[in-house]
Design an enzyme around this catalytic site. Structure first.
Site, PDB file in Angstrom:
ATOM      1  N   CYS A 187     -14.661  38.798  29.403  1.00  0.00           N
ATOM      2  CA  CYS A 187     -15.599  38.642  28.287  1.00  0.00           C
ATOM      3  C   CYS A 187     -16.460  39.904  28.150  1.00  0.00           C
ATOM      4  O   CYS A 187     -16.809  40.305  27.044  1.00  0.00           O
ATOM      5  CB  CYS A 187     -16.475  37.410  28.490  1.00  0.00           C
ATOM      6  SG  CYS A 187     -15.624  35.884  28.007  1.00  0.00           S
ATOM      7  N   ASP A 208      24.600   5.019  -6.544  1.00  0.00           N
ATOM      8  CA  ASP A 208      24.303   3.674  -6.080  1.00  0.00           C
ATOM      9  C   ASP A 208      25.191   3.320  -4.902  1.00  0.00           C
ATOM     10  O   ASP A 208      26.221   3.943  -4.670  1.00  0.00           O
ATOM     11  CB  ASP A 208      24.562   2.661  -7.207  1.00  0.00           C
ATOM     12  CG  ASP A 208      23.516   2.749  -8.289  1.00  0.00           C
ATOM     13  OD1 ASP A 208      22.513   3.453  -8.069  1.00  0.00           O
ATOM     14  OD2 ASP A 208      23.706   2.133  -9.349  1.00  0.00           O
TER      15      ASP A 208
END
Lengths: 541, 178
Positions: free
Chosen positions: A24, A356
């Site tokens: 950091c 269908d």
């Protein structure tokens, strides 16, 4: 090595005192050298200590330890197995205390197995400490390997708890004062982000373990996430300060998303922030918890054409009131071998129109495409694809697939575009009530480009809007079968409802075959003879 | 004989619809309605073959979908898949009034609860459709019951068998000497 400059010194000192970890500190010094982040946590700490103490000696700063980072936390010294933290630097550099500590550091990591309490970084909550070591890299790699993906490279994604942004902001304000005094130019955007630093630290190790490059763009994503429930409340004061940033949405468990928090931090003024939140941040009790590593591969797409030879096979599973109406479906027959080969989780099926359940699709078949989600294998050569096609075809005689091929996502849209303009050819078996005389059907072949108006058929009206659609029947021909039956062949604009054109659907399709023939007619069988869409390209057998 | 052989397959109505009936509507003798319910729950309202309009060579003078001063079924408009905006009908909502040339007026009712999807405007210009093809092109209206009521809407109606029983009883009563 760390390319630290003299003007970093006060920042480093302040951050060490605040309880910041080495990585950091590098971030806040805007060090963009990736290799610096790959140093082991211990080595990095050593270097930073050395850097700070080298001048402290000359500056004759009195040793001070009021920061008291050595508070023994509730860590148990020796009960834990020495697995996770053994690599961690036990040195006490965080307090930035006297130069006399330096020799201790040079003794290196402890080999005695005792755990010395290590302070969790106040900013990254441990993400850039414990989780940057080879153990965690190995853990990620094992998780990836166990999923058995085939991949050539990967992109690493990191998800961090939202409160890290709050802590980052607090820490930035903490050193900003210092920085201003020194008149140094450094902006918050120049700080290296936690996820970037994490990737720099770990992706080399991952790459080595998995033997593929870790890149910024890849179809294969490995995601690691961290949570830190203890400090989730860090964000809560922002809700009052910037209520407009936190609107509850349906799918989010918490309003404190990373994006919302970042946005709120941009809005809040420093004074208010400092009033509501400690600067530097409070020291956490424990480090983040890593969530399970998850893998995701972008979808693979295949396309082809199918024939349907059965009049009892729906295109997709037919479910009414939660109950299955017919066994199997075209979709399921095609997808089973594909899911198996691609080792895919799930799929999306789409096709150029649909037929269908009682309609066959003959001729060259109907174009279809299949999206295979999260495939664990996604590269197949032409021979392998052909083998999958053969497997589909050998698994059933109800359907047949041809032209199976790998396609891109973009190519799929070509199947849907201009669907309305395309033509389709049908063959229908027609029954007539009165016996057919030659002239009763002969005239039909002379009808060209017949415009018809179809109201949405009653059979689909429950799920489609009511509308009248103009459709064109380009041509028709007939073949006499027996006094009450003939075959009607039609070439029509796509989207024409053939059954309704024949029986009229309560007079809702006009004109219909019954009206044209001035007779009562019905349609007994229907076959799709061709779907004239030139995609996907044909593959010679 | 030949006629029976002509077609083995059932008709469109036989294949996809269930026939339901309501007889003597509103107590008016023989004013029977037939409701064709598609397997997808859509209902088509028609005159039953026993309705007085279809008896004794009647002919139609007028058909009126304006059922009151403020309400015309012709103004019904639906939009979207959910048929928003359609008039909601209850069982005894009138659909239209039909006047025969003998001066008698008959009201046709919805018979089921649901949203009016469309009325048959063709019978306005060609009333003979009503007489010639009462169960197909001469239909009155299309109604979409609520999804959750798709089964219950037909509960109070007669099925084909029950309807035939009513008809045969009616025939017996009429043939019995007074």
């Amino acid at each position: 090595m760390l390319s630290l400059r003299e003007k970093d010194r006060p920042i480093i000192q302040k951050l060490l005192e605040a309880g910041c970890c080495g990585r950091c500190i590098l971030r806040f010094c805007c060090i963009g050298t990736q290799s610096a982040y790959r140093l082991s946590t211990e080595d990095l700490q050593k270097e930073l200590n050395a850097f700070v103490s080298s001048t402290e000696a000359t500056a004759a700063a009195p040793p001070q330890s009021e920061t008291n980072t050595h508070t023994p936390s509730d860590d148990q010294p020796s009960d834990d197995p020495p697995s996770k933290r053994i690599k961690l630097d036990p040195d006490s550099s965080e307090d930035g205390g006297g130069s006399e500590r330096v020799p201790v550091v040079t003794m290196g990591p402890p080999a005695d197995g005792t755990e010395t309490p290590v302070c969790v970084c106040v900013v990254c909550l441990g993400v850039l400490q414990d989780f940057c070591d080879p153990h965690f890299a190995k853990k990620i790699s094992e998780a990836v390997k166990s999923e058995d993906y085939a991949f050539e490279d990967l992109v690493l994604s990191v998800s961090l708890p939202a409160q890290l942004s709050v802590r980052e902001h607090s820490c930035w304000l903490h050193i900003k004062k210092e920085v201003r005094e020194k008149a140094m130019v450094l902006d918050k955007e120049d700080v290296i982000q936690v996820n970037k630093a994490f990737k720099w630290a770990i992706q080399g190790m991952l790459s080595q373990e998995l033997k593929v490059p870790v890149v910024t763009k890849s179809p294969f994503e490995v995601a690691v996430g961290f949570i830190h429930p203890d400090t989730d409340a860090d964000c809560h004061f922002l809700a009052e300060a910037c209520s407009d940033c936190f609107k509850p949405t349906k799918n989010k468990e918490s309003v404190f998303t990373r994006m919302a928090v970042v946005k709120a931090l941009e809005k809040i003024n420093d004074k208010r922030f400092l009033k509501e939140y400690p600067c530097p941040p409070m020291r956490p009790q424990a480090a983040c918890v890593a969530q399970d590593t998850t893998c995701l591969h972008v979808s693979a797409f295949v396309a082809g054409r199918y024939n349907k030879f059965s009049r009892t096979l729906p295109q997709t599973p037919w479910v009414i009131d939660g109950e299955r109406r017919m066994e199997s479906s075209v979709e399921e027959l095609i997808v089973a071998p594909l899911l198996n080969a691609f080792k895919s989780d799930s799929f999306n099926f789409s096709s150029s129109g649909r037929e269908d359940v009682d309609v066959r699709t003959l001729g060259n078949g109907r174009p279809f495409a299949m999206e295979l989600l999260n495939p664990h294998r996604s590269k197949f050569n032409k021979m392998e694809v052909r083998r999958i096609q053969e497997e589909i075809n050998q698994s059933t005689d109800k359907i047949r697939v041809r032209d199976l091929q790998m396609v891109s996502r973009d190519a799929m849209s070509r199947m849907k575009e201009g669907e309305e303009e395309k033509t389709k050819c049908y063959s229908a078996l027609i029954w007539t009530q009165k016996a057919i005389a030659d002239e009763d059907i002969k005239f039909i072949a002379n009808i060209k480009d017949l415009e018809i108006a179809q109201k949405t058929p009653l059979r689909v009206l429950h799920r489609r809007p009511l509308a009248v659609r103009q459709r064109v029947i380009h041509s028709m021909s007939t073949r006499y079968r027996d006094p009450h039956h003939f075959t009607l062949q039609l070439k029509t604009q796509a989207g024409t409802y053939i059954k309704e054109f024949v029986h009229g659907d309560f007079g809702r399709t006009k004109p219909n075959l019954g009206q044209l023939m001035k007779a009562e007619v019905d349609i007994l069988e229907l076959d799709v003879e061709s779907v004239d869409v030139d995609w996907p390209p044909a593959i010679p057998e | 004989m030949e006629i029976s052989e002509q077609k083995e397959a059932p008709s469109v109505i036989d294949r996809y619809y269930t026939r339901w009936y309501r007889t003597d509507l509103k107590g008016n003798a023989c004013e029977d309605h037939c409701i064709l319910q598609h397997s997808n729950r859509i209902c088509v309202i028609t005159l039953a073959e026993t309705h007085p309009i279809l008896q004794n060579g009647q002919s139609i003078k007028s058909i009126n979908y304006q059922i009151s001063a403020g309400c015309s079924r012709l103004n019904n408009k639906v939009s979207g898949k959910s048929k928003r905006g359609g008039q909601f009908l209850t069982e005894y909502a009138p659909l239209c009034r039909i006047t025969c040339t003998d001066g008698k007026e008959y009201t046709i009712f919805s018979c089921i609860r649901g949203r009016l999807v469309e009325v048959n405007e063709d019978i306005l210009t060609r009333p003979e459709l009503l007489l010639e093809k009462p169960s197909t092109e001469g239909y009155i209206a299309v109604i979409l019951p609520k999804f959750e009521e798709s089964k219950s809407v037909t509960e109070g109606l007669l099925n084909r068998e029950q309807y035939e029983e009513v008809i045969s009883k009616r025939a017996n009563q009429q043939s019995e000497p007074c």
